[in-house]
Design an enzyme around this catalytic site. Structure first.
Site, short mmCIF file in Angstrom:
data_model
loop_
_atom_site.label_atom_id
_atom_site.label_comp_id
_atom_site.label_asym_id
_atom_site.label_seq_id
_atom_site.Cartn_x
_atom_site.Cartn_y
_atom_site.Cartn_z
N ARG A 157 47.27 138.77 101.85
CA ARG A 157 47.75 137.81 100.85
C ARG A 157 49.28 137.71 100.85
O ARG A 157 49.83 136.64 100.53
CB ARG A 157 47.25 138.20 99.46
CG ARG A 157 47.51 137.15 98.36
CD ARG A 157 46.86 137.56 97.06
NE ARG A 157 46.96 136.52 96.03
CZ ARG A 157 47.67 136.62 94.92
NH1 ARG A 157 48.37 137.73 94.67
NH2 ARG A 157 47.68 135.63 94.04
N ILE A 215 49.44 130.11 93.92
CA ILE A 215 48.34 130.77 94.63
C ILE A 215 47.49 131.41 93.54
O ILE A 215 47.99 132.07 92.64
CB ILE A 215 48.87 131.81 95.64
CG1 ILE A 215 47.71 132.48 96.40
CG2 ILE A 215 49.75 132.86 94.99
CD1 ILE A 215 48.18 133.39 97.54
N SER A 216 46.19 131.16 93.60
CA SER A 216 45.30 131.57 92.50
C SER A 216 45.23 133.09 92.36
O SER A 216 45.44 133.84 93.32
CB SER A 216 43.90 131.02 92.73
OG SER A 216 43.88 129.62 92.63
N GLN A 217 44.90 133.52 91.16
CA GLN A 217 44.63 134.93 90.89
C GLN A 217 43.54 135.43 91.84
O GLN A 217 42.53 134.76 92.03
CB GLN A 217 44.18 135.07 89.44
CG GLN A 217 43.79 136.48 89.04
CD GLN A 217 43.14 136.50 87.65
OE1 GLN A 217 42.87 135.45 87.07
NE2 GLN A 217 42.89 137.69 87.15
N PRO A 218 43.71 136.59 92.47
CA PRO A 218 42.70 137.08 93.41
C PRO A 218 41.29 137.15 92.82
O PRO A 218 40.31 136.84 93.52
CB PRO A 218 43.23 138.46 93.79
CG PRO A 218 44.71 138.32 93.69
CD PRO A 218 44.93 137.43 92.51
#
EC number: 2.1.1.77
Length: 220
Positions: A43, A69-72
């Site tokens: 990431r 970038i989205s939360q994992p």
């Protein structure tokens, strides 16, 4: 783009990545295929170098152009939901963004088609996917509301920005027996929706409250 270390060191090391994956499992992500893909995809290569040390925090991060970038956990959960009925052969992603969600999908499905409306983000995402040697992703600069009809129908569709309502074009491009996963709602709060197509019928269920950037029309 300057070559960066995929293996990572310190706060970008494999050990740090493993801790994130362990946290995702503790928070309810059960699909081992998804956890494995999240463990493999670096990431930190999908965020700006200035934010590398925060790449394995379970939080969204800015990527420029007002996007994130989205939360994992959200990436993992949406991917898990998409794979729930079985591994789709062809997946359409609406909203390439950093390229991270596409990279996770590319570890799990044969073909990924991804649309991004912001040209500068698309260029960087393409470079990042090439850097991690994922070549089963095809990217397009376009309007996500129109989908990508040339390669339809898709067994899976994943939307990474929030429209107020499901775009008709995306429903039409979903294969019979296919599944769509998308956040739906206004700015600040949406609900994660799962849609399964059964012939001309679409079965919907709400999964969780989420917060995504709004899905905009056109391209820039």
């Amino acid at each position: 783009m300057r070559e960066r270390n995929a293996a990572g060191i310190g706060m970008t090391s494999q050990r740090t990545r493993d801790r994130l994956v362990d946290a995702l499992a503790a928070q309810g992500i059960q699909d081992e295929r998804v956890l494995s893909a999240m463990r493999e995809v670096p990431r930190h290569l999908f965020v700006d170098e200035a934010l590398e040390s925060r790449a394995y925090e379970n939080t969204p991060l800015p990527i420029g152009e007002g996007q994130t970038i989205s939360q994992p956990w959200v990436v993992a959960r949406m991917t898990e939901l998409l794979l729930e009925p079985g591994v789709p052969e062809r997946v359409l992603e609406v909203g390439t963004g950093s390229g991270y969600q596409a990279a996770v999908l590319a570890r799990l499905v044969p073909r990924v088609y991804s649309i991004e409306r912001i040209g500068s983000l698309l260029r960087r995402a393409r470079e990042r996917l090439q850097a991690v040697r994922l070549f089963n992703c095809q990217l397009r600069h376009g309007d996500g509301y129109e989908g990508w009809p040339e390669y339809a129908p898709y067994d899976g569709i994943i939307v990474t920005a929030a429209p107020d309502a499901l775009p008709e074009a995306l429903l039409e491009q979903l294969a019979d027996g296919g599944r769509l996963v998308a956040p739906i709602g206004g700015a600040g709060y949406q609900e994660l929706l799962v849609v399964d197509r059964r012939g001309d019928a679409y079965e919907q269920r709400r999964v969780a409250g989420v917060s995504f950037v709004p899905m905009l029309e056109g391209r820039v």
